[in-house]
Design a protein around this motif. Structure first.
Motif, PDB file in Angstrom:
ATOM      1  N   UNK A 315      33.588  42.530  37.786  1.00  0.00           N
ATOM      2  CA  UNK A 315      34.107  41.624  38.814  1.00  0.00           C
ATOM      3  C   UNK A 315      33.181  41.696  40.023  1.00  0.00           C
ATOM      4  N   UNK A 316      32.666  40.540  40.467  1.00  0.00           N
ATOM      5  CA  UNK A 316      31.791  40.492  41.633  1.00  0.00           C
ATOM      6  C   UNK A 316      32.648  40.263  42.878  1.00  0.00           C
ATOM      7  N   UNK A 317      32.537  41.174  43.820  1.00  0.00           N
ATOM      8  CA  UNK A 317      33.361  41.129  45.022  1.00  0.00           C
ATOM      9  C   UNK A 317      32.493  40.961  46.262  1.00  0.00           C
ATOM     10  N   UNK A 318      32.827  39.998  47.087  1.00  0.00           N
ATOM     11  CA  UNK A 318      32.169  39.801  48.375  1.00  0.00           C
ATOM     12  C   UNK A 318      32.917  40.636  49.420  1.00  0.00           C
ATOM     13  N   UNK A 319      32.193  41.520  50.093  1.00  0.00           N
ATOM     14  CA  UNK A 319      32.793  42.302  51.172  1.00  0.00           C
ATOM     15  C   UNK A 319      32.912  41.404  52.401  1.00  0.00           C
ATOM     16  N   UNK A 320      34.119  41.291  52.948  1.00  0.00           N
ATOM     17  CA  UNK A 320      34.360  40.395  54.081  1.00  0.00           C
ATOM     18  C   UNK A 320      34.482  41.133  55.410  1.00  0.00           C
ATOM     19  N   UNK A 321      35.035  42.336  55.381  1.00  0.00           N
ATOM     20  CA  UNK A 321      35.189  43.099  56.627  1.00  0.00           C
ATOM     21  C   UNK A 321      35.186  44.587  56.316  1.00  0.00           C
ATOM     22  N   UNK A 322      34.951  45.394  57.354  1.00  0.00           N
ATOM     23  CA  UNK A 322      35.031  46.830  57.212  1.00  0.00           C
ATOM     24  C   UNK A 322      33.894  47.427  56.409  1.00  0.00           C
ATOM     25  N   UNK A 323      34.049  48.657  56.046  1.00  0.00           N
ATOM     26  CA  UNK A 323      33.029  49.411  55.320  1.00  0.00           C
ATOM     27  C   UNK A 323      33.587  49.858  53.974  1.00  0.00           C
ATOM     28  N   UNK A 324      32.877  49.507  52.908  1.00  0.00           N
ATOM     29  CA  UNK A 324      33.270  49.933  51.573  1.00  0.00           C
ATOM     30  C   UNK A 324      32.674  51.305  51.285  1.00  0.00           C
ATOM     31  N   UNK A 325      33.464  52.184  50.673  1.00  0.00           N
ATOM     32  CA  UNK A 325      32.988  53.491  50.245  1.00  0.00           C
ATOM     33  C   UNK A 325      33.390  53.730  48.800  1.00  0.00           C
ATOM     34  N   UNK A 326      32.496  54.318  48.054  1.00  0.00           N
ATOM     35  CA  UNK A 326      32.783  54.640  46.657  1.00  0.00           C
ATOM     36  C   UNK A 326      34.032  55.528  46.570  1.00  0.00           C
ATOM     37  N   UNK A 327      34.853  55.264  45.561  1.00  0.00           N
ATOM     38  CA  UNK A 327      36.082  56.004  45.275  1.00  0.00           C
ATOM     39  C   UNK A 327      37.237  55.663  46.214  1.00  0.00           C
ATOM     40  N   UNK A 328      37.060  54.669  47.083  1.00  0.00           N
ATOM     41  CA  UNK A 328      38.163  54.336  47.981  1.00  0.00           C
ATOM     42  C   UNK A 328      39.283  53.640  47.200  1.00  0.00           C
ATOM     43  N   UNK A 329      40.502  53.808  47.684  1.00  0.00           N
ATOM     44  CA  UNK A 329      41.666  53.167  47.072  1.00  0.00           C
ATOM     45  C   UNK A 329      41.941  51.854  47.789  1.00  0.00           C
ATOM     46  N   UNK A 330      42.135  50.783  47.022  1.00  0.00           N
ATOM     47  CA  UNK A 330      42.404  49.468  47.586  1.00  0.00           C
ATOM     48  C   UNK A 330      43.596  48.860  46.878  1.00  0.00           C
ATOM     49  N   UNK A 331      44.130  47.799  47.456  1.00  0.00           N
ATOM     50  CA  UNK A 331      45.248  47.075  46.860  1.00  0.00           C
ATOM     51  C   UNK A 331      44.809  45.680  46.455  1.00  0.00           C
ATOM     52  N   UNK A 332      45.118  45.291  45.233  1.00  0.00           N
ATOM     53  CA  UNK A 332      44.936  43.918  44.782  1.00  0.00           C
ATOM     54  C   UNK A 332      46.199  43.157  45.215  1.00  0.00           C
ATOM     55  N   UNK A 333      46.057  42.279  46.203  1.00  0.00           N
ATOM     56  CA  UNK A 333      47.224  41.603  46.789  1.00  0.00           C
ATOM     57  C   UNK A 333      47.987  40.794  45.749  1.00  0.00           C
ATOM     58  N   UNK A 334      47.271  40.157  44.820  1.00  0.00           N
ATOM     59  CA  UNK A 334      47.943  39.326  43.810  1.00  0.00           C
ATOM     60  C   UNK A 334      48.910  40.148  42.962  1.00  0.00           C
ATOM     61  N   UNK A 335      48.445  41.289  42.471  1.00  0.00           N
ATOM     62  CA  UNK A 335      49.273  42.096  41.566  1.00  0.00           C
ATOM     63  C   UNK A 335      50.092  43.144  42.305  1.00  0.00           C
ATOM     64  N   UNK A 336      49.667  43.464  43.534  1.00  0.00           N
ATOM     65  CA  UNK A 336      50.340  44.518  44.282  1.00  0.00           C
ATOM     66  C   UNK A 336      49.958  45.912  43.833  1.00  0.00           C
ATOM     67  N   UNK A 337      49.026  46.011  42.883  1.00  0.00           N
ATOM     68  CA  UNK A 337      48.630  47.304  42.342  1.00  0.00           C
ATOM     69  C   UNK A 337      47.526  47.941  43.176  1.00  0.00           C
ATOM     70  N   UNK A 338      47.598  49.278  43.272  1.00  0.00           N
ATOM     71  CA  UNK A 338      46.534  50.015  43.942  1.00  0.00           C
ATOM     72  C   UNK A 338      45.485  50.415  42.908  1.00  0.00           C
ATOM     73  N   UNK A 339      44.216  50.244  43.293  1.00  0.00           N
ATOM     74  CA  UNK A 339      43.104  50.506  42.377  1.00  0.00           C
ATOM     75  C   UNK A 339      42.114  51.431  43.076  1.00  0.00           C
ATOM     76  N   UNK A 340      41.610  52.420  42.364  1.00  0.00           N
ATOM     77  CA  UNK A 340      40.552  53.265  42.910  1.00  0.00           C
ATOM     78  C   UNK A 340      39.211  52.736  42.410  1.00  0.00           C
TER      79      UNK A 340
END
Length: 532
Positions: A315-340
């Protein structure tokens, strides 16, 4: 405010190249990488078979045909800037994939063939950029070949697009006499020497209009023509205004020859000065600035089997804001699931490099075991949703089946992954077990057939269907169950189970709408934006 975040945003440039097929997009991409230091030797799709293949074309079918039908992401450094080049499909049938990629770009380079001028695909993609208010550079290519007069090309840009071209440089000679470009801002003539197959940076000599060497090189007549053109531009041409460029009113215009590397260096140096850094993005909660410290991004593309040995999906993701770090936990808003995000990659055609951090404007590849879909908003905190990614309505349809019943499961798996990528739409008829493929153009079918056979080992048979349009139906359940059909129509279900009516002509659409007034007919599924 995070000063390091602001510094990294300021040095980012993220852009895409748009063009009609055969304008030289893949070649220009290669040469930008060459001058950006990402390549030592430039390959070209026009080169002999035993020479190096174009770096940005990784799919075997692309290499066979000498065209780009997928988007790749290429990152390189130039003059203390990090440049993200989104290499878009060069074939008109892949307008939808190009549009998805443009949602991740902050500016675009419109590539034009000097002999052909503005072509149909150029018009279509220019309008897409205009709708998104993307600042546009223009690169008029193939000046080393017989072509139209530069003044005529400039006039055509203005008359057809209503945009004011500002020639940053001007060609010195044309066709076989094309020897360089004149920098109007620094008043310098850039005289180039050809290299074998354009594989290396072209040696360049800087001089001015009064240098006798220039007259000896191009001749008195060409020199007078150059001076007359420059005088005309100074007297009647538009003044460059950076703010008007950012709002899409002015297009900095460059002349050159990508295959010979003439003018590429000047374009790239001006590009990093003029192109905007990452800016705000629209969300359901208003604009989100790039320097917001919360990490956010959106998925604009999914590609399967970039690594054939591992059957992966990226999946190709465009970073829009903030700083991305490897291993960070994020939320997929559509599914509501947290992904590392434990295995992020920076992509360079088939090559990969693990990403430790990324900033707004950057594109990262995420391993995607069915977690992400095109258009997903990913965030480390904010509950926002970015604007939906528009779709084109399909215009071609075909049923697909395999001659081997044992391969049916593999066929369905392949179609699911290709559908997830956005390479094709898949529909199902109540009257047949064979899936229906829906696409914008014929080449999409060719690519799907090729990939099913080469990546999933499934022999497929495609049978064209007579339909030319699709409309998604919404309404009360009882009305959907009593749809009035004509002989040239059919109701099928898309992959999400939504009813879709297929039509053999525009007349059938109008007739169906007249007979089914309680239903809503939409060119796309509910909640999606549309490009027609």
């Amino acid at each position: 405010m995070d000063s390091e975040l602001q510094h990294q945003i300021a040095r980012r440039r993220t852009f895409a190249i748009i063009s009609h097929p055969d304008a030289g997009k893949t070649t220009l991409t290669e040469k930008l990488l060459l001058y950006g230091g990402a390549l030592r030797l430039a390959g070209s799709v026009t080169a002999r078979r035993n020479q190096r293949r174009a770096t940005s074309d990784w799919m075997e079918l692309e290499q066979q045909r000498g065209i780009s039908v997928t988007s790749t992401v290429l990152q390189f450094e130039f003059l203390d800037h990090t440049i993200n080049l989104l290499d878009t499909p060069g074939h008109e049938d892949f307008s939808e994939d190009t549009y998805r990629t443009l949602t991740a770009a902050d500016s675009a380079v419109m590539l034009i063939d000097s002999a052909k001028g503005i072509e149909p695909q150029t018009r279509k993609l220019f309008e897409v950029c205009r709708l998104r208010r993307i600042p546009i550079f223009t690169f008029i290519n193939k000046m080393d070949r017989p072509g139209r007069e530069p003044i005529d090309l400039i006039d055509e840009l203005e008359s057809e697009f209503g945009i004011a071209p500002y020639p940053v440089n001007w060609p010195i000679g044309t066709g076989m006499y094309f020897s360089g470009v004149y920098d109007r801002l620094l008043h310098q003539a850039h005289l180039y020497q050809r290299t074998e197959h354009g594989a290396y940076r072209a040696p360049v000599e800087l001089t001015d209009l009064n240098d006798p060497k220039l007259e000896a090189l191009i001749g008195q007549r060409e020199l007078k023509s150059l001076r007359d053109d420059l005088e005309l531009l100074e007297g009647a041409g538009v003044e460059f205004d950076h703010d008007r460029f950012l709002t899409g009113e002015i297009s900095p215009t460059f002349f050159g020859s990508a295959v010979n590397n003439f003018g590429v260096d000047l374009f790239l140096s001006r590009f990093v000065n003029y192109a905007p850094p990452p800016g705000p993005h629209n969300t359901d909660k208003g604009e989100l600035p790039a320097d917001d410290e919360t990490f956010t991004g959106f998925v604009f593309k999914i590609q399967a089997n970039m690594d054939r040995q591992h059957r992966d999906r990226v999946a190709f993701l465009r970073v829009c804001s903030g700083r991305f770090e490897k291993d960070m936990a994020v939320t997929n808003i559509r599914s509501g699931k947290q992904v590392r995000l434990s295995r992020p990659h920076k992509m360079f055609a088939q090559e990969r490099e693990t990403v430790e951090e990324a900033y707004p404007g950057d594109i990262i590849g995420l391993m995607n075991p069915g977690v992400f879909a095109i258009g997903d908003t990913v965030t480390a905190g904010r509950k926002i949703v970015f604007d939906p990614i528009p779709h084109f309505s399909p215009e071609r349809f075909a049923s697909v089946r395999t001659g081997s019943p044992a391969k049916r499961k593999s066929l369905n798996k392949g179609l699911d992954q290709l559908r997830e990528e956005g390479a094709i739409q898949v529909m199902w008829s109540p009257n047949s077990t064979d899936p229906i493929l829906a696409a914008v153009g014929q080449l999409q079918f060719d690519v799907v057939k090729f990939r099913l056979e080469s990546e999933y080992n499934v022999d497929v048979i495609l049978a064209p269907l007579p339909y030319v349009a699709a409309r998604w139906l919404t309404g009360a359940p009882e009305d959907l169950e009593t749809v009035v059909l004509y002989s040239g129509t059919q109701v099928v279900k898309d992959s999400d189970g939504h009813p879709v009516m297929l039509f053999q002509s525009e007349w059938h659409i109008n007739a169906a709408m007249e007979k089914n007034k309680k239903l809503t007919f939409s060119p796309v599924a509910r909640g999606e934006a549309i490009m027609v």
